[in-house]
Motif scaffolding. Structure first.
Motif, PDB file in Angstrom:
ATOM      1  N   ARG A 125      -9.235   5.458  48.891  1.00  0.00           N
ATOM      2  CA  ARG A 125      -9.189   5.615  47.422  1.00  0.00           C
ATOM      3  C   ARG A 125     -10.604   5.758  46.841  1.00  0.00           C
ATOM      4  O   ARG A 125     -10.911   6.709  46.140  1.00  0.00           O
ATOM      5  CB  ARG A 125      -8.490   4.369  46.846  1.00  0.00           C
ATOM      6  N   ASN A 126     -11.461   4.806  47.191  1.00  0.00           N
ATOM      7  CA  ASN A 126     -12.806   4.798  46.600  1.00  0.00           C
ATOM      8  C   ASN A 126     -13.675   5.934  47.118  1.00  0.00           C
ATOM      9  O   ASN A 126     -14.441   6.530  46.366  1.00  0.00           O
ATOM     10  CB  ASN A 126     -13.506   3.469  46.904  1.00  0.00           C
ATOM     11  N   ASN A 127     -13.568   6.196  48.416  1.00  0.00           N
ATOM     12  CA  ASN A 127     -14.467   7.189  49.000  1.00  0.00           C
ATOM     13  C   ASN A 127     -14.128   8.605  48.529  1.00  0.00           C
ATOM     14  O   ASN A 127     -15.017   9.435  48.365  1.00  0.00           O
ATOM     15  CB  ASN A 127     -14.456   7.094  50.532  1.00  0.00           C
ATOM     16  N   ARG A 128     -12.832   8.870  48.310  1.00  0.00           N
ATOM     17  CA  ARG A 128     -12.472  10.174  47.733  1.00  0.00           C
ATOM     18  C   ARG A 128     -13.112  10.333  46.363  1.00  0.00           C
ATOM     19  O   ARG A 128     -13.673  11.375  46.036  1.00  0.00           O
ATOM     20  CB  ARG A 128     -10.954  10.284  47.566  1.00  0.00           C
ATOM     21  N   ARG A 129     -13.019   9.276  45.575  1.00  0.00           N
ATOM     22  CA  ARG A 129     -13.586   9.298  44.219  1.00  0.00           C
ATOM     23  C   ARG A 129     -15.103   9.535  44.274  1.00  0.00           C
ATOM     24  O   ARG A 129     -15.647  10.291  43.482  1.00  0.00           O
ATOM     25  CB  ARG A 129     -13.280   7.940  43.544  1.00  0.00           C
ATOM     26  N   LEU A 162     -23.744   5.493  48.165  1.00  0.00           N
ATOM     27  CA  LEU A 162     -23.877   4.657  49.363  1.00  0.00           C
ATOM     28  C   LEU A 162     -24.442   3.279  49.005  1.00  0.00           C
ATOM     29  O   LEU A 162     -23.989   2.258  49.526  1.00  0.00           O
ATOM     30  CB  LEU A 162     -24.774   5.338  50.406  1.00  0.00           C
ATOM     31  N   ASP A 163     -25.420   3.262  48.105  1.00  0.00           N
ATOM     32  CA  ASP A 163     -25.998   1.965  47.718  1.00  0.00           C
ATOM     33  C   ASP A 163     -24.948   1.089  47.036  1.00  0.00           C
ATOM     34  O   ASP A 163     -24.874  -0.116  47.273  1.00  0.00           O
ATOM     35  CB  ASP A 163     -27.206   2.168  46.788  1.00  0.00           C
ATOM     36  N   ARG A 164     -24.134   1.711  46.207  1.00  0.00           N
ATOM     37  CA  ARG A 164     -23.078   0.960  45.529  1.00  0.00           C
ATOM     38  C   ARG A 164     -22.075   0.420  46.550  1.00  0.00           C
ATOM     39  O   ARG A 164     -21.655  -0.729  46.482  1.00  0.00           O
ATOM     40  CB  ARG A 164     -22.379   1.874  44.518  1.00  0.00           C
ATOM     41  N   LEU A 165     -21.714   1.279  47.504  1.00  0.00           N
ATOM     42  CA  LEU A 165     -20.767   0.848  48.542  1.00  0.00           C
ATOM     43  C   LEU A 165     -21.379  -0.265  49.385  1.00  0.00           C
ATOM     44  O   LEU A 165     -20.693  -1.253  49.691  1.00  0.00           O
ATOM     45  CB  LEU A 165     -20.366   2.048  49.420  1.00  0.00           C
ATOM     46  N   MET A 166     -22.653  -0.143  49.743  1.00  0.00           N
ATOM     47  CA  MET A 166     -23.280  -1.210  50.531  1.00  0.00           C
ATOM     48  C   MET A 166     -23.245  -2.535  49.764  1.00  0.00           C
ATOM     49  O   MET A 166     -23.072  -3.594  50.361  1.00  0.00           O
ATOM     50  CB  MET A 166     -24.729  -0.848  50.899  1.00  0.00           C
ATOM     51  N   GLY A 167     -23.393  -2.466  48.460  1.00  0.00           N
ATOM     52  CA  GLY A 167     -23.307  -3.677  47.640  1.00  0.00           C
ATOM     53  C   GLY A 167     -21.930  -4.319  47.770  1.00  0.00           C
ATOM     54  O   GLY A 167     -21.811  -5.541  47.943  1.00  0.00           O
ATOM     55  N   ARG A 168     -20.883  -3.502  47.720  1.00  0.00           N
ATOM     56  CA  ARG A 168     -19.526  -4.041  47.861  1.00  0.00           C
ATOM     57  C   ARG A 168     -19.314  -4.578  49.277  1.00  0.00           C
ATOM     58  O   ARG A 168     -18.684  -5.613  49.478  1.00  0.00           O
ATOM     59  CB  ARG A 168     -18.483  -2.961  47.555  1.00  0.00           C
ATOM     60  N   LEU A 169     -19.838  -3.843  50.259  1.00  0.00           N
ATOM     61  CA  LEU A 169     -19.665  -4.277  51.650  1.00  0.00           C
ATOM     62  C   LEU A 169     -20.359  -5.610  51.905  1.00  0.00           C
ATOM     63  O   LEU A 169     -19.835  -6.478  52.594  1.00  0.00           O
ATOM     64  CB  LEU A 169     -20.216  -3.205  52.606  1.00  0.00           C
ATOM     65  N   ARG A 170     -21.554  -5.775  51.329  1.00  0.00           N
ATOM     66  CA  ARG A 170     -22.292  -7.019  51.549  1.00  0.00           C
ATOM     67  C   ARG A 170     -21.595  -8.205  50.903  1.00  0.00           C
ATOM     68  O   ARG A 170     -21.762  -9.350  51.323  1.00  0.00           O
ATOM     69  CB  ARG A 170     -23.729  -6.896  51.024  1.00  0.00           C
ATOM     70  N   ALA A 171     -20.798  -7.932  49.868  1.00  0.00           N
ATOM     71  CA  ALA A 171     -20.091  -9.018  49.174  1.00  0.00           C
ATOM     72  C   ALA A 171     -18.722  -9.299  49.795  1.00  0.00           C
ATOM     73  O   ALA A 171     -18.049 -10.250  49.392  1.00  0.00           O
ATOM     74  CB  ALA A 171     -19.928  -8.644  47.700  1.00  0.00           C
ATOM     75  N   ASP A 172     -18.311  -8.489  50.760  1.00  0.00           N
ATOM     76  CA  ASP A 172     -16.959  -8.597  51.314  1.00  0.00           C
ATOM     77  C   ASP A 172     -16.913  -9.693  52.380  1.00  0.00           C
ATOM     78  O   ASP A 172     -17.630  -9.627  53.383  1.00  0.00           O
ATOM     79  CB  ASP A 172     -16.556  -7.232  51.915  1.00  0.00           C
ATOM     80  N   ARG A 173     -16.055 -10.700  52.139  1.00  0.00           N
ATOM     81  CA  ARG A 173     -15.998 -11.857  53.035  1.00  0.00           C
ATOM     82  C   ARG A 173     -15.246 -11.575  54.326  1.00  0.00           C
ATOM     83  O   ARG A 173     -15.109 -12.467  55.169  1.00  0.00           O
ATOM     84  CB  ARG A 173     -15.316 -13.032  52.307  1.00  0.00           C
TER      85      ARG A 173
END
Ligand SMILES: Cc1cc2nc3c(=O)[nH]c(=O)nc-3n(C[C@H](O)[C@H](O)[C@H](O)COP(=O)(O)O)c2cc1C
Length: 136
Positions: free
Chosen positions: A32-36, A61-72
């Motif tokens: 969903r997010n990556n298509r957007r 990519l920076d925004r996605l890395m931010g979400r990835l770093r916050a993902d438990r």
């Protein structure tokens, strides 16, 4: 517009390390997010570790890395590569999920020092991209 590819490995946490459901969940959100965001890439899981390549514009990519770093669901993200690229390797895939090739197992268990790791990462990605192109 410049394109970049980031490749990282991380340690899965709890349920995320096994079974199909956690993967389905991750791939659903990624799709969903990556298509957007016009992000493409590939995700593999091996031996309780994730290996992921993401391709796209720097800001996405920076925004996605931010979400990835916050993902438990994972921790201890180690970036193996972060570089400008001419072409996407996974242009047709918002996020492909593939079985880890044996070379990834070897990379993760040995984790050779740079620049060996870099060459191995590049080979794993280009082999995977080629396999996917011939299968589709
Ligand atoms: C190993 C792993 C890979 C992930 N890959 C992506 C991805 O490629 N794109 C994405 O948007 N979210 C990805 N996620 C999920 C994000 O960390 C985050 O939960 C999600 O982007 C939040 O999306 P939402 O705000 O739409 O719920 C991944 C999570 C994990 C654990």
């Amino acid at each position: 517009m410049s394109l970049f590819r980031i490749v990282y490995v991380s340690d899965a946490v709890g349920d995320a390390g096994a079974g199909l459901l956690p993967l389905i969940d991750i791939i659903g959100a990624s799709d969903r997010n990556n298509r957007r965001d016009h992000v493409t890439g590939v995700l593999m899981r091996h031996d309780n570790q994730f290996f992921q390549a993401i391709e796209g514009a720097r800001v996405d990519l920076d925004r996605l890395m931010g979400r990835l770093r916050a993902d438990r669901r994972h921790m201890n993200i180690r970036v193996l590569a972060d570089a400008r690229i001419e072409h996407r390797l996974f242009a047709d895939w918002a996020m492909a999920q593939v079985d880890a090739p044996p070379a990834l197992g070897r990379l993760l268990s040995g984790m050779p020092a740079e620049p060996m790791a870099k060459t191995q990462v590049e080979r794993i990605l280009s082999d995977t991209s080629r396999t996917m192109a011939s299968a589709s």
